[in-house]
Design an enzyme around this catalytic site. Structure first.
Site, PDB file in Angstrom:
ATOM      1  CB  SER A  21      -0.890   0.020   1.246  1.00 30.30           C
ATOM      2  OG  SER A  21      -1.818  -1.026   1.208  1.00 30.30           O
ATOM      3  N   GLY A  93      -5.791  -4.014  -7.825  1.00 31.70           N
ATOM      4  CA  GLY A  93      -6.940  -3.145  -7.573  1.00 31.70           C
ATOM      5  C   GLY A  93      -6.511  -1.810  -6.997  1.00 31.70           C
ATOM      6  CB  SER A 166     -13.091   0.712   0.230  1.00 33.19           C
ATOM      7  OG  SER A 166     -12.077   0.763  -0.763  1.00 33.19           O
ATOM      8  CG  ASP A 318      -5.368  -7.204   1.953  1.00 29.54           C
ATOM      9  OD1 ASP A 318      -6.465  -7.317   1.377  1.00 29.54           O
ATOM     10  OD2 ASP A 318      -4.619  -6.225   1.805  1.00 29.54           O
TER      11      ASP A 318
END
Ligand code: S3P
Length: 438
Positions: A21, A93, A166, A318
């Protein structure tokens, strides 16, 4: 690829790759800042390399100088160039959705796409808010990629409440808000990873965050001048999860994992495993590059089944596949609640995790959005061949299961592991694991 018991415990030091990330965000913000940013510890996995290629296509100069050491020279917000070609974000994504945010508020036309897994994933969750900013989108039925974006040079700052928790959608809106005149406001129903907020501040943007009914409100002042900044990317807690759980499950193991990111919005797995009885210690807590980091040590422990509340999900979204593997070795039933979002990850991870365990002799049920894993306290039979469905985390979870199950476990396709954890099998084998081509 397959994995099996090696008959001895895992031992040694596991240096996991950089946080995925944070790596995406470092390249993107570096490319939007004026001047040259230096990044160390960048994850050189395929997902992040896609982001690097995309930001180059938008005009940034990006150079690799050594292992994880990169330089990014940006030209400032508003100054991206129109990409000549379709932007292929591969399996990622995060790359696709965050990039859509940048493209929406710049006056360029672009088309983004991805591999078969990414083309199945929902993009409407970013299209809806980004269209409110003034961008125009065309997508396949159901809001699937390829996605054509006609960005706007006059983006409006929006106030938007996320329908699902999200971090990708939040970040896409904040990135679009960078080139909007005025204050962009995102309300999230539950706090999600705040790497974008932290890094935006690090690059000089003004971001205000307040707590609100269990969630958060994030306000970003538009059109800041982002200044180049150096970033040290911590080890990825989501990657650390695999060797860590492997050490918990393989008798006689004791390993250490230095320099792992410990952002509290990412550490739900460590808290959950501790509740199951895991012996995990964290030492040398420090702040590095604006993010909390520490050194982990873990040893084999017998685990007990527990009930994991849905409120945990954002901080370990995750990690459910590998947590479910740990639960398969625990004594008693583990109930993982509120996993609806797992259905729209790199695979339908709820179904894939259940199939992974069932195919290896573990008793599992899906009830609504909950996954229930019945552990006996003894190692599961194993012996299965797991369909990974283009999902790196399903592949790694299955291979960890095989290290401690009674019989070896095979995966049909281990290539996608490189999206997030290049060198996974070599790292595990360096600790004493037995993973080899099937
Ligand atoms: C990510 C957010 C999460 C997570 C993904 C990375 C990010 O996705 O699953 O691996 O970097 O913002 P969602 O925003 O879809 O929950």
């Amino acid at each position: 690829m397959m994995s099996r018991r090696s008959g001895r415990g895992l031992a040694g030091v596991a240096r996991v790759p950089g946080d995925k990330s944070i790596s995406h965000r470092a390249l993107m913000l570096g490319a939007l800042a004026i001047g040259e940013s230096r990044i160390s510890g960048l994850l050189e996995g395929e997902d992040v390399l896609r982001t690097a290629a995309a930001m180059r296509a938008l005009g940034a100069e990006i150079r690799r100088e050594g292992d994880g050491a990169w330089r990014v020279a940006g030209r400032g917000i508003g100054a991206i160039t129109e990409p000549e070609e379709v932007l292929d974000m591969g399996n990622s994504g995060t790359a696709a959705r965050l990039l859509a945010g940048i493209l929406a508020s710049h006056p360029v036309f672009s088309v983004i796409t991805g591999d078969a897994s990414l083309r199945r994933r929902p993009m409407r969750r970013v299209i809806t808010p980004l269209a409110l900013c003034g961008a125009t989108f065309s997508a396949r039925a159901g809001g699937k990629m390829p996605l054509a974006i006609a960005g706007t040079g006059q983006a409006l700052p929006i106030v938007y409440r996320l329908p699902v928790a999200s971090a990708q959608v939040k970040s896409a809106i904040l990135l679009a808000g960078l080139n909007a005149r005025g204050v962009t406001v995102v309300e999230e129903p539950a706090a999600t990873r705040d790497h974008s907020e932290n890094m935006l501040r690090h690059f000089g943007a003004s971001v205000a965050v307040s707590e609100d009914r269990g969630g958060r409100v994030i306000e970003l002042a538009g059109q800041p001048e982002l200044r180049a900044a150096d970033i040290a990317v911590p080890g990825d807690p989501s990657s650390a999860a695999f060797p860590l759980v492997a050490a918990l499950l393989v008798p006689g193991s004791a390993i250490s994992l230095p320099g792992v990111g410990l952002n509290p919005l990412r550490t739900g797995l460590f808290a959950t495993l501790a509740e199951m009885g895991a012996a995990i210690t964290i030492e040398n807590r420090r702040i590095s590059g604006g993010e909390p980091v520490g050194d982990l040590a873990v040893a084999h422990t017998a685990l007990s089944g527990i009930d994991v509340a849905p409120e945990r999900a954002p901080s370990m979204i995750d990690e459910y596949p590998i947590l479910a593997v740990a639960a398969a070795f625990a004594r008693g039933t583990t109930r993982l609640r509120g996993l609806a979002e797992l259905r729209v990850k790199e695979s339908d991870r709820l179904a894939a995790t259940a199939a992974l365990l069932t195919g290896n002799g573990v008793a599992v049920e899906i009830e609504g959005d909950d996954l229930i894993v019945h552990g006996t306290g003894a190692p599961p039979p194993g012996g299965g061949r797991v369909a990974t469905g283009m999902d790196h985390r399903i592949a790694m979870s299955a291979l960890v299961l095989g290290l401690a199950a009674a019989a070896p476990v095979a995966v049909d396709d281990a290539r996608f592991i490189d999206t997030s954890f290049p060198g996974f099998a070599a790292l595990m084998n360096g600790l004493g694991a037995a993973m080899a081509p099937a």
